[in-house]
Design a protein around this motif. Sequence first.
Motif, mmCIF file in Angstrom:
data_model
loop_
_atom_site.group_PDB
_atom_site.id
_atom_site.type_symbol
_atom_site.label_atom_id
_atom_site.label_comp_id
_atom_site.label_asym_id
_atom_site.label_seq_id
_atom_site.Cartn_x
_atom_site.Cartn_y
_atom_site.Cartn_z
ATOM 1 N N LYS A 186 2.293 0.629 -59.550
ATOM 2 C CA LYS A 186 2.349 0.373 -60.988
ATOM 3 C C LYS A 186 1.872 -1.021 -61.393
ATOM 4 C CE LYS A 186 6.652 1.868 -60.758
ATOM 5 N NZ LYS A 186 6.671 2.712 -59.561
ATOM 6 N N GLY A 219 21.806 8.272 -51.124
ATOM 7 C CA GLY A 219 20.477 7.675 -51.044
ATOM 8 C C GLY A 219 20.096 7.179 -49.663
ATOM 9 N N ALA A 220 19.174 6.212 -49.661
ATOM 10 C CA ALA A 220 18.690 5.663 -48.396
ATOM 11 C C ALA A 220 18.747 4.149 -48.454
ATOM 12 C CB ALA A 220 17.261 6.127 -48.146
ATOM 13 N N ILE A 257 11.543 10.261 -52.844
ATOM 14 C CA ILE A 257 10.960 9.833 -54.118
ATOM 15 C C ILE A 257 11.804 10.348 -55.283
ATOM 16 C CG2 ILE A 257 8.588 9.522 -53.287
ATOM 17 C CD1 ILE A 257 7.921 12.216 -54.710
ATOM 18 N N GLY A 279 22.984 6.959 -57.918
ATOM 19 C CA GLY A 279 21.558 6.744 -58.140
ATOM 20 C C GLY A 279 21.024 7.877 -59.007
ATOM 21 N N PRO A 280 19.701 8.009 -59.095
ATOM 22 C CA PRO A 280 19.113 9.078 -59.906
ATOM 23 C C PRO A 280 19.651 10.466 -59.547
ATOM 24 C CG PRO A 280 17.443 7.514 -59.248
ATOM 25 C CD PRO A 280 18.687 7.094 -58.547
ATOM 26 N N ASN A 331 21.509 7.002 -45.992
ATOM 27 C CA ASN A 331 22.840 6.407 -45.806
ATOM 28 C C ASN A 331 23.819 7.489 -45.362
ATOM 29 O OD1 ASN A 331 22.215 3.719 -46.620
ATOM 30 N ND2 ASN A 331 22.185 4.403 -48.751
ATOM 31 N N LEU A 356 30.914 7.801 -57.683
ATOM 32 C CA LEU A 356 31.170 6.584 -56.905
ATOM 33 C C LEU A 356 29.877 5.835 -56.620
ATOM 34 C CD1 LEU A 356 33.470 8.187 -54.164
ATOM 35 C CD2 LEU A 356 34.183 7.141 -56.324
HETATM 36 C C1 LIG Z 1 11.743 -0.884 -55.160
HETATM 37 C C2 LIG Z 1 11.654 0.609 -55.223
HETATM 38 C C3 LIG Z 1 10.616 1.185 -55.925
HETATM 39 C C4 LIG Z 1 10.513 2.574 -55.974
HETATM 40 N N1 LIG Z 1 9.464 3.120 -56.665
HETATM 41 C C5 LIG Z 1 9.368 4.450 -56.747
HETATM 42 C C6 LIG Z 1 8.319 5.059 -57.502
HETATM 43 O O1 LIG Z 1 7.454 4.375 -58.054
HETATM 44 N N2 LIG Z 1 8.281 6.429 -57.584
HETATM 45 C C7 LIG Z 1 9.209 7.203 -56.970
HETATM 46 O O2 LIG Z 1 9.144 8.421 -57.093
HETATM 47 N N3 LIG Z 1 10.214 6.666 -56.230
HETATM 48 C C8 LIG Z 1 10.312 5.323 -56.106
HETATM 49 N N4 LIG Z 1 11.343 4.768 -55.382
HETATM 50 C C9 LIG Z 1 12.281 5.669 -54.692
HETATM 51 C C10 LIG Z 1 13.378 6.136 -55.642
HETATM 52 O O3 LIG Z 1 13.985 5.017 -56.227
HETATM 53 C C11 LIG Z 1 14.385 6.966 -54.883
HETATM 54 O O4 LIG Z 1 13.751 8.136 -54.432
HETATM 55 C C12 LIG Z 1 15.598 7.334 -55.744
HETATM 56 O O5 LIG Z 1 16.270 6.185 -56.193
HETATM 57 C C13 LIG Z 1 16.568 8.210 -54.938
HETATM 58 O O6 LIG Z 1 17.719 8.429 -55.662
HETATM 59 P P1 LIG Z 1 19.115 8.699 -54.938
HETATM 60 O O7 LIG Z 1 20.096 8.909 -56.034
HETATM 61 O O8 LIG Z 1 18.948 9.755 -53.920
HETATM 62 O O9 LIG Z 1 19.452 7.381 -54.122
HETATM 63 P P2 LIG Z 1 19.657 5.874 -54.548
HETATM 64 O O10 LIG Z 1 18.885 5.527 -55.765
HETATM 65 O O11 LIG Z 1 19.411 5.070 -53.322
HETATM 66 O O12 LIG Z 1 21.219 5.784 -54.918
HETATM 67 C C14 LIG Z 1 22.209 5.854 -53.928
HETATM 68 C C15 LIG Z 1 23.579 5.598 -54.507
HETATM 69 O O13 LIG Z 1 24.543 5.757 -53.466
HETATM 70 C C16 LIG Z 1 25.440 4.663 -53.441
HETATM 71 N N5 LIG Z 1 25.943 4.524 -52.063
HETATM 72 C C17 LIG Z 1 25.261 4.432 -50.912
HETATM 73 N N6 LIG Z 1 26.111 4.371 -49.860
HETATM 74 C C18 LIG Z 1 27.349 4.410 -50.371
HETATM 75 C C19 LIG Z 1 28.674 4.383 -49.822
HETATM 76 N N7 LIG Z 1 28.897 4.326 -48.491
HETATM 77 N N8 LIG Z 1 29.718 4.442 -50.669
HETATM 78 C C20 LIG Z 1 29.537 4.549 -52.015
HETATM 79 N N9 LIG Z 1 28.327 4.597 -52.588
HETATM 80 C C21 LIG Z 1 27.257 4.523 -51.772
HETATM 81 C C22 LIG Z 1 24.583 3.502 -53.944
HETATM 82 O O14 LIG Z 1 25.415 2.440 -54.410
HETATM 83 C C23 LIG Z 1 23.815 4.204 -55.062
HETATM 84 O O15 LIG Z 1 24.635 4.309 -56.213
HETATM 85 C C24 LIG Z 1 11.478 3.389 -55.309
HETATM 86 C C25 LIG Z 1 12.519 2.777 -54.615
HETATM 87 C C26 LIG Z 1 12.631 1.414 -54.567
HETATM 88 C C27 LIG Z 1 13.752 0.781 -53.805
#
Ligand SMILES: Cc1cc2nc3c(=O)[nH]c(=O)nc-3n(C[C@H](O)[C@H](O)[C@H](O)COP(=O)(O)OP(=O)(O)OC[C@H]3O[C@@H](n4cnc5c(N)ncnc54)[C@H](O)[C@@H]3O)c2cc1C
Length: 415
Positions: free
Chosen positions: A324, A107-108, A292, A11-12, A242, A33
Amino acid sequence: MPARIVIAGAGPAGITVAENLRAHDRECRITLLSAEPYPPYAPPAMADHFLHERDAALYWKGRDICERLALDYRSSCHIRSLDTAAHQLHLADATTLAYDQLVIATGAGLYAPVPGNDLPGVYNFKSLSAAEQLVAGVRSGSIRSAVVVGAGFIGVEIALLLQDLGVQVTVVEMKDRLIPRLLEPETAEIVLSRVRQRGVEVRLDTQAEAFLGERQVAGLSLDTGERLRADAYVAATGVKPNIDWLLYSGVETGWGVVVDDYMRTNIEGVYAAGDVAETRDRLSGERYVHAIFPNAVEQARIVAGALLGRAERYAGAESMNSLKHLGVEVIAGGTLRGSEVLCRRERDGLRKLYLDDGRIVGYSLAGNIHAAGVYRSLMLRRTDVRPFRQQLLDNRPGAAWFQTAMPTQERPHPQ
Ligand SMILES: Cc1cc2nc3c(=O)[nH]c(=O)nc-3n(C[C@H](O)[C@H](O)[C@H](O)COP(=O)(O)OP(=O)(O)OC[C@H]3O[C@@H](n4cnc5c(N)ncnc54)[C@H](O)[C@@H]3O)c2cc1C
């Protein structure tokens, strides 16, 4: 031998760690991954992607980012567990993956405390895979009506998206207003009236008791005794880090993965960033998961620095969110409690600033959000705003107080 760095989650947070690492180290071996089948994407852009079929913001780093960064990218790769003693991940395909250093960025996922949430036909919007299934049903014509359970920022976004795609939507919220955790009552009222104008039916003060059905969801029971029926049911009841795969790994977890101010876990060589990490709030010092986008990216930058041997202290997470697709801009940040509230009501909106001890501790803006960046910056820098307190709500570009309040490099450009 170059170090083997494994980033769990693309993710991000995950992709930002990889990008920052690669910018300074061409040699290290980076394995990224993802449980999903797509290139790294930005979840906040999903609604726009489905509405306008635009991909640029969704694949925010470019679809070819993993090739450009020379990453060993493994999509559709689910991690089952972690063995920190052996420095190995156990994957769903029964193979293992060794690492020298590990970044936890998974992520979550959906937090769905409503019984029956695992029945087929209960959708969510927490990942692109999940959202694709819902939107495919809408596009095929099999989903013409939907009930969205939960009216947080994401629930409201989903409701607006579905309505725009031609679905008749009902939102069920147990609290007395929309986005109750992040909006104060008057702003929530503005949002409610806009959401209703758009044709969405909203049921406040109504608790979803259970998704009903045996092999397929067939209804939603409410605490009012009613049963709602629709073609689809969408759970938008919150998010949960997660961390299941970390059980027995020795990595300390609470609600999320516990990290210190350098994003290190309790296990040497293991870091965490993003929605999975439990960090300190920049203003209150309280520890929790601040799920976020900007927090995820900043934490990832800190982790990359640590992996490169340039440890930097994380300033702490912030609370902020925006809507948005409402037709009126809404943004809120910080805490909406203060010993003093400055308020300006306008024809199309409302601006409120929350102050404690002469410092901004929160802001809530609907309509004219022009000065959001300035308020945020003043809040994070804990600037004493008393000298220009009376002018704070004068947010015309170039207003005199901007000049006194902001360091030159942070002043907004006149538009
Ligand atoms: C619909 C929506 C709208 C949003 N709008 C906003 C917004 O307007 N502003 C804002 O600031 N934030 C927003 N968010 C929140 C923002 O998207 C998250 O804070 C951000 O994506 C977090 O990034 P991350 O990389 O921590 O996790 P994630 O984006 O959740 O990425 C997690 C990654 O881990 C992988 N993963 C998880 N479990 C496993 C596993 N067991 N094995 C292998 N891979 C795994 C997933 O496949 C993914 O690649 C929004 C979220 C959603 C769902």
